[in-house]
Design a protein around this motif. Sequence first.
Motif, PDB file in Angstrom:
ATOM      1  N   ALA A  84       0.948  -1.275   0.033  1.00 45.86           N
ATOM      2  CA  ALA A  84       0.071  -0.004  -0.052  1.00 45.86           C
ATOM      3  C   ALA A  84       0.717   1.232  -0.011  1.00 45.86           C
ATOM      4  CB  ALA A  84      -0.984  -0.058   1.181  1.00 45.86           C
ATOM      5  N   ILE A  85       2.047   1.188   0.750  1.00 46.93           N
ATOM      6  CA  ILE A  85       2.762   2.544   0.932  1.00 46.93           C
ATOM      7  C   ILE A  85       3.427   2.652  -0.542  1.00 46.93           C
ATOM      8  CG2 ILE A  85       4.771   3.449   1.935  1.00 46.93           C
ATOM      9  CD1 ILE A  85       4.473   1.784   4.257  1.00 46.93           C
ATOM     10  N   VAL A  86       3.914   1.669  -1.214  1.00 49.41           N
ATOM     11  CA  VAL A  86       4.613   1.530  -2.467  1.00 49.41           C
ATOM     12  C   VAL A  86       3.571   2.031  -3.549  1.00 49.41           C
ATOM     13  CG1 VAL A  86       5.755   0.514  -4.269  1.00 49.41           C
ATOM     14  CG2 VAL A  86       6.607   0.035  -2.094  1.00 49.41           C
ATOM     15  N   ALA A  87       2.482   1.471  -3.358  1.00 48.55           N
ATOM     16  CA  ALA A  87       1.188   2.005  -4.482  1.00 48.55           C
ATOM     17  C   ALA A  87       0.933   3.168  -4.472  1.00 48.55           C
ATOM     18  CB  ALA A  87       0.209   1.030  -4.312  1.00 48.55           C
ATOM     19  N   MET A  88       0.901   3.861  -3.098  1.00 54.62           N
ATOM     20  CA  MET A  88       0.604   5.343  -2.953  1.00 54.62           C
ATOM     21  C   MET A  88       1.705   6.351  -3.504  1.00 54.62           C
ATOM     22  SD  MET A  88      -1.528   7.579  -2.037  1.00 54.62           S
ATOM     23  CE  MET A  88      -2.882   6.287  -1.281  1.00 54.62           C
ATOM     24  N   SER A  89       2.937   5.850  -3.154  1.00 52.43           N
ATOM     25  CA  SER A  89       3.939   6.528  -3.842  1.00 52.43           C
ATOM     26  C   SER A  89       3.846   6.680  -5.338  1.00 52.43           C
ATOM     27  CB  SER A  89       5.405   5.903  -3.284  1.00 52.43           C
ATOM     28  OG  SER A  89       6.300   6.719  -3.649  1.00 52.43           O
ATOM     29  N   ILE A  90       3.742   5.534  -6.089  1.00 53.26           N
ATOM     30  CA  ILE A  90       3.531   5.452  -7.316  1.00 53.26           C
ATOM     31  C   ILE A  90       2.472   6.184  -7.802  1.00 53.26           C
ATOM     32  CG2 ILE A  90       3.051   3.985  -9.261  1.00 53.26           C
ATOM     33  CD1 ILE A  90       4.413   1.848  -8.019  1.00 53.26           C
ATOM     34  N   LEU A  91       1.130   6.355  -7.028  1.00 56.94           N
ATOM     35  CA  LEU A  91      -0.059   7.004  -7.531  1.00 56.94           C
ATOM     36  C   LEU A  91       0.358   8.380  -7.517  1.00 56.94           C
ATOM     37  CD1 LEU A  91      -3.045   7.088  -8.002  1.00 56.94           C
ATOM     38  CD2 LEU A  91      -3.328   7.059  -5.672  1.00 56.94           C
ATOM     39  N   GLN A  92       1.059   8.889  -6.371  1.00 57.12           N
ATOM     40  CA  GLN A  92       1.337  10.166  -5.914  1.00 57.12           C
ATOM     41  C   GLN A  92       2.089  10.635  -7.444  1.00 57.12           C
ATOM     42  OE1 GLN A  92       4.542  11.278  -3.302  1.00 57.12           O
ATOM     43  NE2 GLN A  92       3.556  13.221  -2.659  1.00 57.12           N
ATOM     44  N   LYS A  93       3.270   9.846  -7.731  1.00 58.18           N
ATOM     45  CA  LYS A  93       4.174  10.326  -8.740  1.00 58.18           C
ATOM     46  C   LYS A  93       3.224  10.195 -10.298  1.00 58.18           C
ATOM     47  CE  LYS A  93       8.080   8.372 -11.340  1.00 58.18           C
ATOM     48  NZ  LYS A  93       8.989   7.379 -11.367  1.00 58.18           N
ATOM     49  N   ARG A  94       2.129   9.671 -10.406  1.00 59.70           N
ATOM     50  CA  ARG A  94       1.387   9.664 -11.654  1.00 59.70           C
ATOM     51  C   ARG A  94       0.478  10.734 -11.593  1.00 59.70           C
ATOM     52  NH1 ARG A  94       0.003   3.219 -12.791  1.00 59.70           N
ATOM     53  NH2 ARG A  94       1.950   2.504 -13.131  1.00 59.70           N
ATOM     54  N   ILE A  95      -0.026  11.056 -10.379  1.00 53.11           N
ATOM     55  CA  ILE A  95      -0.630  12.344 -10.350  1.00 53.11           C
ATOM     56  C   ILE A  95      -0.103  13.628 -10.684  1.00 53.11           C
ATOM     57  CG2 ILE A  95      -1.979  13.775  -8.671  1.00 53.11           C
ATOM     58  CD1 ILE A  95      -2.802  11.063  -7.053  1.00 53.11           C
ATOM     59  N   GLN A  96       1.051  13.431 -10.119  1.00 57.56           N
ATOM     60  CA  GLN A  96       2.216  14.620 -10.277  1.00 57.56           C
ATOM     61  C   GLN A  96       2.472  14.870 -11.769  1.00 57.56           C
ATOM     62  OE1 GLN A  96       5.144  13.744  -7.703  1.00 57.56           O
ATOM     63  NE2 GLN A  96       4.831  15.340  -6.292  1.00 57.56           N
ATOM     64  N   GLY A  97       2.540  13.693 -12.581  1.00 61.37           N
ATOM     65  CA  GLY A  97       2.801  13.691 -13.949  1.00 61.37           C
ATOM     66  C   GLY A  97       1.715  13.961 -14.792  1.00 61.37           C
ATOM     67  N   ALA A  98       0.376  13.684 -14.368  1.00 62.17           N
ATOM     68  CA  ALA A  98      -0.745  13.957 -15.658  1.00 62.17           C
ATOM     69  C   ALA A  98      -0.768  15.324 -15.771  1.00 62.17           C
ATOM     70  CB  ALA A  98      -1.933  13.201 -14.357  1.00 62.17           C
ATOM     71  N   ILE A 114       5.981  17.451 -15.291  1.00 58.68           N
ATOM     72  CA  ILE A 114       6.989  16.369 -15.764  1.00 58.68           C
ATOM     73  C   ILE A 114       7.588  16.039 -14.842  1.00 58.68           C
ATOM     74  CG2 ILE A 114       8.890  18.364 -16.255  1.00 58.68           C
ATOM     75  CD1 ILE A 114       7.819  15.452 -18.701  1.00 58.68           C
ATOM     76  N   TYR A 115       7.798  16.570 -13.394  1.00 57.92           N
ATOM     77  CA  TYR A 115       8.631  16.010 -12.223  1.00 57.92           C
ATOM     78  C   TYR A 115       8.356  14.524 -12.003  1.00 57.92           C
ATOM     79  CZ  TYR A 115      10.070  15.040  -7.805  1.00 57.92           C
ATOM     80  OH  TYR A 115      10.666  14.346  -6.626  1.00 57.92           O
ATOM     81  N   GLY A 116       6.843  14.270 -11.881  1.00 54.32           N
ATOM     82  CA  GLY A 116       6.557  12.883 -11.821  1.00 54.32           C
ATOM     83  C   GLY A 116       7.103  11.969 -12.743  1.00 54.32           C
ATOM     84  N   THR A 117       7.351  12.109 -13.854  1.00 52.19           N
ATOM     85  CA  THR A 117       7.781  11.245 -14.745  1.00 52.19           C
ATOM     86  C   THR A 117       9.221  10.901 -14.830  1.00 52.19           C
ATOM     87  OG1 THR A 117       6.008  12.188 -16.458  1.00 52.19           O
ATOM     88  CG2 THR A 117       7.679  11.021 -17.458  1.00 52.19           C
TER      89      THR A 117
END
Length: 225
Positions: A84-98, A114-117
């Motif tokens: 769940a922790i890793v998934a939330m980190s990935i989700l945050q990264k994708r939100i930042q990059g959307a 572009i930062y999340g990418t």
Amino acid sequence: MELFKDPRRTLVKEETLDYKIRTRGIDSLSNVEILSLVIGDGSYEDIEKARAMINESENLHSLKVQSEDYWRRIPGVGTKKARAIVAMSILQKRIQGAPWIKQINCSRDAFDIIYGTLADLDHEQFWILSLNRANKVITKSMISQGGVAGTVVDAKIVFRKALENKATAVILAHNHPSGNLYPSQADIDLTKKLVRAGQSLDIPVLDHLIIGGVSYYSFADERKL
């Protein structure tokens, strides 16, 4: 009669995380307190574990890139919570990059998209943001990727992608895995080349961002375009 009280049991109401969250909001918590809620329920033991983790880390950013195995090794954090922790980190990264059709008004707007990418990569990648006439992001496209020291960028591919996206302007971006924000001579030469190519096609290059760690360098802000 209890002669020696355990200091872990003597927290007054005003000191509890629950009280702080209810009265001042979760944003009022310290980094240690927030991490204690991520790995547990904010108990004294969780706070001490969180404090030790932060002390052992180079910075908060280094915690973000840890694997599921790292989190699972922490006492009290099982497989489900680690995932769940890793998934939330990935989700945050994708939100930042959307892109979410955001209008670009400054270099920070482009960085936020572009930062999340580009964050956390151990190799270089080169991307473009394709913009419409209102400076809104149509899409973002990866042009090339390479090794730790650099990547090859072909101007023909950059502007073919821009034309495919019907872009009226583009923003360039690539990362430096080392964290060094300053452009190399190769970065400067490439930027000049792409600016000239964009001018000939009437697709101006509005900026070129170099992403390093959690910050960036903007050619436009530094008046280097």
